[in-house]
Design an enzyme around this catalytic site. Structure first.
Site, PDB file in Angstrom:
ATOM      1  N   HIS A 100      -4.697   0.067   3.985  1.00 37.38           N
ATOM      2  CA  HIS A 100      -4.736  -1.448   3.998  1.00 37.38           C
ATOM      3  C   HIS A 100      -3.477  -2.046   4.211  1.00 37.38           C
ATOM      4  O   HIS A 100      -3.147  -3.232   3.767  1.00 37.38           O
ATOM      5  CB  HIS A 100      -5.446  -1.845   2.770  1.00 37.38           C
ATOM      6  CG  HIS A 100      -4.790  -1.614   1.486  1.00 37.38           C
ATOM      7  ND1 HIS A 100      -5.348  -1.138   0.336  1.00 37.38           N
ATOM      8  CD2 HIS A 100      -3.199  -1.643   1.081  1.00 37.38           C
ATOM      9  CE1 HIS A 100      -4.545  -1.143  -0.932  1.00 37.38           C
ATOM     10  NE2 HIS A 100      -3.455  -1.316  -0.196  1.00 37.38           N
ATOM     11  N   HIS A 155       3.542   6.612   0.766  1.00 37.29           N
ATOM     12  CA  HIS A 155       4.514   5.601   1.074  1.00 37.29           C
ATOM     13  C   HIS A 155       5.181   5.245  -0.044  1.00 37.29           C
ATOM     14  O   HIS A 155       4.769   4.930  -1.351  1.00 37.29           O
ATOM     15  CB  HIS A 155       3.954   4.613   1.914  1.00 37.29           C
ATOM     16  CG  HIS A 155       2.889   3.644   1.304  1.00 37.29           C
ATOM     17  ND1 HIS A 155       1.656   4.317   0.765  1.00 37.29           N
ATOM     18  CD2 HIS A 155       2.975   2.310   0.995  1.00 37.29           C
ATOM     19  CE1 HIS A 155       0.999   3.198   0.036  1.00 37.29           C
ATOM     20  NE2 HIS A 155       2.040   1.893   0.205  1.00 37.29           N
ATOM     21  N   HIS A 179      -2.459  -7.026  -5.504  1.00 37.83           N
ATOM     22  CA  HIS A 179      -0.937  -7.048  -5.197  1.00 37.83           C
ATOM     23  C   HIS A 179      -0.310  -8.206  -5.650  1.00 37.83           C
ATOM     24  O   HIS A 179       0.828  -8.661  -5.132  1.00 37.83           O
ATOM     25  CB  HIS A 179      -0.656  -6.863  -3.858  1.00 37.83           C
ATOM     26  CG  HIS A 179      -0.997  -5.557  -3.115  1.00 37.83           C
ATOM     27  ND1 HIS A 179      -2.487  -5.326  -2.711  1.00 37.83           N
ATOM     28  CD2 HIS A 179      -0.399  -4.305  -2.896  1.00 37.83           C
ATOM     29  CE1 HIS A 179      -2.608  -3.832  -2.435  1.00 37.83           C
ATOM     30  NE2 HIS A 179      -1.489  -3.419  -2.494  1.00 37.83           N
TER      31      HIS A 179
END
Length: 279
Positions: A12, A193, A59
């Site tokens: 995403h 990541h 987030h």
């Protein structure tokens, strides 16, 4: 009772939204990523889900570091997104399914999961972009939604084993819902990541592909790892694979892998996509 038709798990990255807005899907950098979704959309057209339970991580749009629940479930009639500072255009609001939300909340609490229930909830790119990838176009998304948010931002994080158990409980709850609805489980995030620190740009292709392989036939393999293990193997942000694991736990019994795509890199991130069908 309701039927779980399968799951779709996907990355995403916020940059995906910029590529969609600027119509860059067929540029060489983006084409291998976007082309992976044709098969997923074809499967959705055949599976005909009515509702998507979307497992994702916030987030900082709806929750921030001062109030960060481990698990939260939306129970709102609709879910809107907003500017997170990436310059992405706001997408149309997503319809909620309040009946399934409260059934899920009650079932999960009965199984001793302590939840934050949200009768108002903003959803960020981790929710909105995968939905746009799976159901693109100017028309409103055709499925109703139930957001399930997992903390992968502020430590301590829930263990892989705990997230898999959450997925199992979600699956049982959906299958006990008194409805003829067809439900797809969507899990978003990852794969490996790291966006900051000395290992910024870290990608572990070998572990990502092994994780995707094991998720099909041996998902309990992943639960042997601790959160520090996963940070070491996948990067600080790579722990978002917890959402994939939770989505896999929600599928009853054996699964059939319909489609998978893995591409490196998109915005310093290893991106994955997998469609699993309940059998």
């Amino acid at each position: 009772m309701a039927t779980i038709v399968g799951s779709i798990t996907t990355s995403h990255v916020p940059a995906i939204g910029g590529a969609i807005a600027r119509k860059r899907q067929q540029e060489p950098y983006w084409k291998p990523f976007f082309d992976g979704f044709h098969a997923a959309r074809d499967w959705l057209a055949k599976a005909r889900p009515d509702v998507a339970v979307v497992i994702y991580n916030d987030h900082g749009l709806n929750f921030f570091l001062d109030k960060m629940p481990t698990f939260a479930v939306g129970a709102a009639p609709e879910y809107r997104n907003a500017d997170e500072g990436w310059g992405l255009p706001a997408l149309p609001p997503h319809r909620g399914d309040v009946d399934l939300s409260w059934h899920l909340i009650e079932a999960l609490i009965a199984e001793e999961f302590d939840l934050t229930t949200c009768q108002e909830m903003l959803v960020d790119h981790a929710f909105a972009l995968p939905m746009e990838l799976l159901w693109p176009g100017p028309s409103p998304c055709p499925v109703r939604t139930v957001p399930v948010c997992i903390n992968t931002v502020q430590f301590p994080l829930p263990t892989p084993a705990r997230c898999f158990k959450l997925g199992l409980a979600i699956g049982r709850a959906v299958e006990s819902w008194d409805s003829d609805a067809r439900v797809v489980i969507v899990g978003t995030g990852g794969l490996s990541h790291q966006l900051d620190g000395q290992r910024a740009g870290f990608i572990n292709r070998e572990f990502d592909q092994l994780f995707m392989e094991k998720l099909v036939g041996d998902p309990l393999w992943v639960t042997r790892y601790s959160i520090p293990d996963l940070v070491e193997l996948t990067g600080t942000q790579g722990v978002e694979l917890l959402m994939w694991l939770t989505a896999r736990g929600a599928l009853p019994g054996d699964v059939n892998k319909v489609h998978a795509n893995y591409h490196v890199p998109i915005s310093n991130t290893a991106t994955g996509l997998m469609v699993l069908e309940a059998v």
